[in-house]
Write a protein that holds these residues in place. Sequence first.
Motif, short mmCIF file in Angstrom:
data_model
loop_
_atom_site.label_atom_id
_atom_site.label_comp_id
_atom_site.label_asym_id
_atom_site.label_seq_id
_atom_site.Cartn_x
_atom_site.Cartn_y
_atom_site.Cartn_z
N UNK A 199 -97.37 -19.80 20.24
CA UNK A 199 -98.83 -19.83 20.41
C UNK A 199 -99.32 -18.57 21.13
N UNK A 200 -98.64 -18.23 22.23
CA UNK A 200 -99.06 -17.06 23.03
C UNK A 200 -98.94 -15.78 22.22
N UNK A 201 -97.78 -15.57 21.60
CA UNK A 201 -97.59 -14.34 20.81
C UNK A 201 -98.48 -14.33 19.58
N UNK A 235 -105.41 -8.40 16.29
CA UNK A 235 -105.41 -7.21 15.42
C UNK A 235 -105.18 -7.51 13.94
N UNK A 236 -104.69 -8.70 13.65
CA UNK A 236 -104.38 -9.01 12.25
C UNK A 236 -105.65 -9.21 11.43
N UNK A 237 -105.63 -8.71 10.20
CA UNK A 237 -106.78 -8.85 9.30
C UNK A 237 -106.35 -9.69 8.10
N UNK A 238 -106.85 -10.92 7.96
CA UNK A 238 -106.45 -11.80 6.85
C UNK A 238 -107.16 -11.46 5.54
N UNK A 239 -106.89 -10.27 5.04
CA UNK A 239 -107.49 -9.80 3.79
C UNK A 239 -106.39 -9.10 3.00
N UNK A 240 -106.19 -9.45 1.72
CA UNK A 240 -105.04 -8.97 0.95
C UNK A 240 -104.80 -7.46 1.01
N UNK A 295 -98.60 -3.06 10.20
CA UNK A 295 -98.06 -1.73 10.53
C UNK A 295 -98.79 -1.16 11.75
N UNK A 296 -100.10 -1.35 11.80
CA UNK A 296 -100.89 -0.86 12.93
C UNK A 296 -100.44 -1.54 14.23
N UNK A 297 -100.20 -2.85 14.16
CA UNK A 297 -99.75 -3.60 15.34
C UNK A 297 -98.43 -3.04 15.84
N UNK A 298 -97.50 -2.78 14.92
CA UNK A 298 -96.16 -2.33 15.30
C UNK A 298 -96.15 -0.89 15.81
N UNK A 299 -97.00 -0.03 15.25
CA UNK A 299 -96.91 1.39 15.55
C UNK A 299 -97.97 1.90 16.52
N UNK A 300 -99.10 1.22 16.61
CA UNK A 300 -100.20 1.75 17.43
C UNK A 300 -100.60 0.88 18.61
N UNK A 301 -100.24 -0.38 18.58
CA UNK A 301 -100.61 -1.28 19.67
C UNK A 301 -99.48 -1.29 20.71
N UNK A 302 -99.83 -1.10 21.96
CA UNK A 302 -98.83 -1.12 23.02
C UNK A 302 -98.12 -2.47 23.08
N UNK A 303 -96.82 -2.43 22.91
CA UNK A 303 -96.03 -3.66 22.91
C UNK A 303 -96.17 -4.47 21.64
N UNK A 304 -96.83 -3.93 20.63
CA UNK A 304 -97.09 -4.67 19.40
C UNK A 304 -95.82 -5.08 18.67
#
Length: 205
Positions: free
Chosen positions: A39-41, A48-53, A61-70
């Motif tokens: 739930x927390x994670x 940051x997630x965008x539910x659009x195809x 990819x943005x979460x993993x590469x640009x967000x601190x700790x993503x």
Amino acid sequence: MFKEFIKHLFPRVTLKKNLRFTYTLCLGGLSFTAFIMLVISGVLLAVYYIPEPLQAYNSIIFIEENVTGGKYIRNLHRFSSNAFLILMFLHVLRVILTGAFLSRKYNWIIGLFLLFLSIFTGYTGYLLPMDQLAYWATQTGAELIKILPFGDYIYNIMVPDTIGGKLCLIRFYTLHIIILPVLISTLSFIHFFRVRRDKGVLPYL
């Protein structure tokens, strides 16, 4: 019910012999801990997630590469998901092997529903990254759903357009982050309440 849940987590008295480590130690509690981590994670990922195809994969990819700790948060969510399912399965297996379900049939049914909802929650989350693995795994799962009773009806509700389509993705996303977690939380509280109510099976007060 909430009071009984707190008492279950923080008992007043525990027998000394029940504090020793065993291979089935607190499998239910560990499962719930993994659920809390999910739930927390998940909440952090949803920021940051965008539910659009066309944007879902890029948002990952943005979460993993640009967000601190993503990347850490996403891997924590994935690890917690696997741990949750494994611990739930082991918990159910222990209840079967020890015959504990014979004296707690109502709670046993709740536990089975929790296991089913946990597996289904994992399935709905598998599509969200919208990569090739997610697409084909979800496609395979959808075909399996069709063979269940009322399977075609369930399939049409979950996939009103196509696997990975706009409506399909938003329904999987809604199920994954709202409906199923609420159901799991509610049943977990009832499950713990029933355990407390059957005080004879507890090694503590």
